[in-house]
Design an enzyme around this catalytic site. Sequence first.
Site, PDB file in Angstrom:
ATOM      1  N   GLU A 165      -6.904  -7.511  -0.559  1.00 44.42           N
ATOM      2  CA  GLU A 165      -7.407  -7.647   0.582  1.00 44.42           C
ATOM      3  C   GLU A 165      -8.846  -7.169   0.773  1.00 44.42           C
ATOM      4  OE1 GLU A 165      -5.434  -4.805   3.251  1.00 44.42           O
ATOM      5  OE2 GLU A 165      -3.342  -5.600   2.905  1.00 44.42           O
ATOM      6  N   GLU A 203       0.957  -1.340  -0.386  1.00 43.06           N
ATOM      7  CA  GLU A 203      -0.112   0.057  -0.012  1.00 43.06           C
ATOM      8  C   GLU A 203       0.992   1.299  -0.055  1.00 43.06           C
ATOM      9  OE1 GLU A 203      -2.426  -0.997   3.394  1.00 43.06           O
ATOM     10  OE2 GLU A 203      -4.147  -1.711   2.030  1.00 43.06           O
TER      11      GLU A 203
END
Length: 635
Positions: A262, A182
């Site tokens: 995710e 991320e």
Amino acid sequence: MSPPRCPRLHSHSAPFLQASPLARSFQVDYENNCFRKDGAPFRYISGSIHYARVPRPAWRDRLLKMYMSGLSTVQVYVPWNYHETLPGVYDFTGNRDVEAFLDLTAELGLLVILRPGPYICAEWEMGGLPAWLLWKPDINLRTSNPAYLAAVDSWLHILLPKIKPRLYQHGGNIISVQVENEYGSYYACDYGYLRHLLGSFRALLGSEVLLFTTDSTGVEELRCGTLQGLYATVDFGPGSNVTEAFGAQRRVEPKGPLVNSEYYTGWLDYWGEAHASTSAAWVSRGLEDMLQLGASINMYMFHGGTNFAYWSGADYKDQYKPVTTSYDYDAPLSEAGDPTEKLFAIRTVISKFQPLPFGPMPPATPKYAYGWVALRKYADLLDVLDVLCPSGPVQSQFPLTFEALKQVHGFVVYHTQLPWDVRDPATLDAPPHSICDRAYVMLQKEYQGTLERDRQTMLHITGRAGDTLDILLENMGRISFGANASDFKVRGEGPEAPEGMVPLSNWLIYPLAIDTAVQQGWPHTALPKSSSGGRVGPAFYTGTFDTPGIAWDTFVKFPGWSKGLLWINGFNLGRYWTRRGPQQTLFVPGSLLHVGHPNNITVLELEGAPPTPVLLFLDRPLYNRTLGCNTTGTE
């Protein structure tokens, strides 16, 4: 959004360990918008599990339950700070034996998506980055800063050679490897850093392994987190519009498989907030929507586990928000590894798209309520500094940070004396960010109260010149997400002197090695100490209990206790914070317990123990009770 063009996506295929290494491949098919495994169209249904949050004796049980849920794949983080505990000091033994964990996944027929960082977030202490990086105060984390890159390269040269023989192309079961994590959510947007990592991963893992990134679906996040040569995937939860979310992936990756790396099955808990929960129906509905599009999906988390010891991280959202010890996450497998309603709802959805493994789901592990255990006060913390800091104190004009003291976790005591009389109540003030994260203040060894980061920053005290002032500082976990990852513990000059007084100086500083002492048997093997009967302030309590011939999982409750840590048989089970909640019990794996001889309990209570210090061992957890609320729950 139309489904990918790949025909007959296979999530389960023939046992991959039988294939010839020459025939093995895992690739992106850009023309047909899918993965290809050994040349055949493939999509994975995966779940996240963190070996560092699961006791090693339970690894097989949790992985088998994941396999029997219909998953073809597991996604695994490697926390750098869990393995390189000090610069150049590595630990791959016991619960840290990542190679053994990976070999077990292969034995059980699971593929692996590996996420080796170097940054992982995961609500883990400092996002997996070692705190010793901060020993260089000017270091710039997650950038092309030379000091940071040198540490990263050194680590990758240790870790990735262990990974390479386990890659799918080399006969193993690791199908893809994530680079960073991320990164688009980090302020730096340093493409040079990502290019450096890409080069290092390629040099150490070879040219064939599929390397990828994961980011949220925001435009800026995908701009800064993606790089040519790394396949871009996205993450989002069941509340998102699936078509829009995958549309964001398509803007940066116009061709190739749709991937949600995710898909959130639940959420984490913060101390002082309600226990997070996400309905099984909501999660399973979003899963089905994505599977109908032909997407590959990883569910985060499938099994959350526990932040034992000091490994829980923190977020910073307008204020510092430490994460609870439990990482149950309201996941399909509970903190103790038990199948939930959510797991069976997910399993039903998966069965619509592929055959489930033959056989029953393994049952919940047995639990036992060992009942009440009486403890006794052993000593006030300030009376055992000789044991907890055997090398003696460091002298300094001003308070030093944990990092300057090379203290990674836990606690430090700062000791000085009042420079003159304070007859009227005066304010002991902690400037912004000087207390990181909680400071327990003692005057003449009498507990005065607590200073807390972004909350309680002042105390009123009175005293005489020469009176001792002791401040026990607790690190509650370094920030694991966002721009503020350089989370130094203690800043500047620490607490300011009461108004009108000269600044507090001439400190004796005691970095505490509590875990070292407890692991060596203290205080149970030490001579009894005569301690004050007071129940207020930082103190150690001890006790023992016997198991009735069985060592089953259990949960320990702290009725009337305030805040502290628990060790059983020398193992640090983590922080409890009864007063703040929501978590009211700590998970105790049965594998820690003895049968046939006593189990040693050590509690460090930081604020105040109950008049009758007892613990209560239950056969179920309590996750959702907060101060002032009557609600309890195990969801």
